[in-house]
Design an enzyme around this catalytic site. Structure first.
Site, PDB file in Angstrom:
ATOM      1  N   HIS A 250       0.861  -1.192   0.000  1.00 24.50           N
ATOM      2  CA  HIS A 250       0.000   0.000   0.000  1.00 24.50           C
ATOM      3  C   HIS A 250       0.895   1.239   0.000  1.00 24.50           C
ATOM      4  CE1 HIS A 250      -2.199   3.059   2.599  1.00 24.50           C
ATOM      5  NE2 HIS A 250      -2.932   2.987   1.516  1.00 24.50           N
TER       6      HIS A 250
ATOM      7  N   HIS B 134       2.801  11.137  -1.036  1.00 22.77           N
ATOM      8  CA  HIS B 134       1.718  10.759  -0.109  1.00 22.77           C
ATOM      9  C   HIS B 134       1.519  11.957   0.820  1.00 22.77           C
ATOM     10  CE1 HIS B 134      -0.103   7.884   3.117  1.00 22.77           C
ATOM     11  NE2 HIS B 134      -1.023   8.353   2.300  1.00 22.77           N
TER      12      HIS B 134
END
Ligand SMILES: *[C@@H]1O[C@H](CO)[C@@H](O)[C@H](O)[C@H]1NC(C)=O
Ligand SMILES: *[C@@H]1O[C@H](CO)[C@@H](O)[C@H](O)[C@H]1NC(C)=O
Length: 338
Positions: free
Chosen positions: A49, A120
């Site tokens: 992930h 991110h």
């Protein structure tokens, strides 16, 4: 009766033998022939992930996908924010070597640069070097197949998409698995015959001029958006899947700002990844790969992704890879024995 007993022994032996001797960097090559002929979308495949967050550091800047609240807090609290932003500890090559075959990629442009970056909320590295690691790996591991899921694009113009697509096509060229209407024909053996080793999913609607990239609906990856184990398990068990397509089960907890506030000095590894490892992984081992059957109430997995995939000596990928041996059921083995 005797035959039945014999078959069970064979299955147990191969399951245990594999579990002990599994060569994680070659696990697809080493699967039994029968499994290598099952459609790829019915195999269990471990993934990571937010795969490329491993090299976010204190010098990384805020990226265009940062939430407004993050922008306000970052100057004061960037140490805390980084601890909750980093989801992987090892680089793309290390992930491949421990069996990871699916990468969750989020990209952003940067003002004043022509390069593309992984992101991110905070910028991770430039994309070339990790993608080159993947290219080198598949060259040296001709039986392994890798899925690159280009999930999100931040600050991208149509021209940026064109440049990125050209870059991917140039990098992988004939090794790409072209999208096709019937995914049932794609198996590890069929891919190996064609020397195709990279599936690119490109989750942006405007770009299907190229037939090389898979569309989002060919491998949906719904976000559980849960911050506790009960909610996550409930999601994973009940999420609906189209039997003709691939699927990504996200075995990850997502911290909300409130969740982080009460765990300010901790990090995502301790408060999300470890509980998932301790409480969700044992439940995942009850899931099976294979073709989803309507109304049989069983969760059929394809790709499963997790945070910090290197934890406990790669227990995550070992567990997921081992699920494939459930495909060697008594019935199909009896068939092959005539
Ligand atoms: C991420 O890693 C790449 C390659 O190792 C390096 O070039 C880049 O500077 C790193 N980025 C950060 C933010 O550390
Ligand atoms: C877990 O999350 C679900 C939904 O996100 C919520 O309904 C439930 O109350 C939560 N449970 C706990 C124990 O916090």
């Amino acid at each position: 009766m005797f035959l039945g007993l014999y078959l069970v022994l064979v299955i147990n032996m191969s399951e245990n033998g594999f579990a002990q001797n599994v060569d994680l960097q070659h696990w697809m090559r080493d699967l039994p022939e029968q499994i290598r002929n099952i459609p790829f979308i019915y195999l269990a495949i471990p993934g990571s992930h937010d795969s490329m967050t491993y090299n976010i550091t204190r010098s990384s800047g805020l990226a265009p996908d940062a939430e407004p609240i993050l922008k306000r807090l970052y100057p004061l609290f960037h140490g805390t924010i980084l601890r909750w932003t980093i989801t992987q500890a090892v680089d793309a090559l290390q992930q491949l070597l421990i069996g990871i075959r699916y990468f969750d990629l989020r990209l952003a442009t940067k003002t004043g640069s022509d390069d593309f970056y992984f992101t991110h909320g905070v910028y991770a590295g430039e994309i070339y070097q990790p993608l080159k690691q993947i290219k080198d790996f598949i060259y040296e591991h001709p039986y392994e197949v890798v899925i690159l899921d280009f999930q999100h694009f931040y600050g991208f113009t149509p021209d940026d998409h064109q440049r990125l697509m050209r870059f991917i096509l140039n990098l992988f060229g004939p090794q790409l698995v072209p999208r096709q209407p019937d995914l049932n024909g794609i198996t590890l053996n069929s891919l190996h015959r064609l020397r195709q080793q990279v599936i690119v999913i490109y989750r942006h609607q405007s770009v299907y001029a190229t037939s090389e990239f898979w569309q989002p609906q060919m491998m949906p990856s719904p976000w559980p958006q849960q911050d506790n184990i009960t909610g996550l398990l409930n999601f994973l068990k009940n999420v609906k899947r189209n039997p003709a397509m691939g699927f990504v089960h996200q075995a990850v907890l997502t911290p909300t700002p409130g969740f982080i506030l009460f765990r300010w000095v901790s990090n995502l590894r301790e408060k999300c990844a470890k509980p998932v490892k301790n409480e969700i992984y044992p439940k995942l081992s009850e899931f099976s790969p294979g073709r989803p059957i309507e109304r049989d109430g069983k969760t059929r997995v394809n790709v499963i992704i997790a945070d910090f995939v290197e934890m406990d000596n790669a227990i995550f990928s070992k567990m997921v890879i081992k699920l494939n041996f459930k495909l060697l059921n008594t019935e199909s083995i009896s068939h092959s024995y005539g």
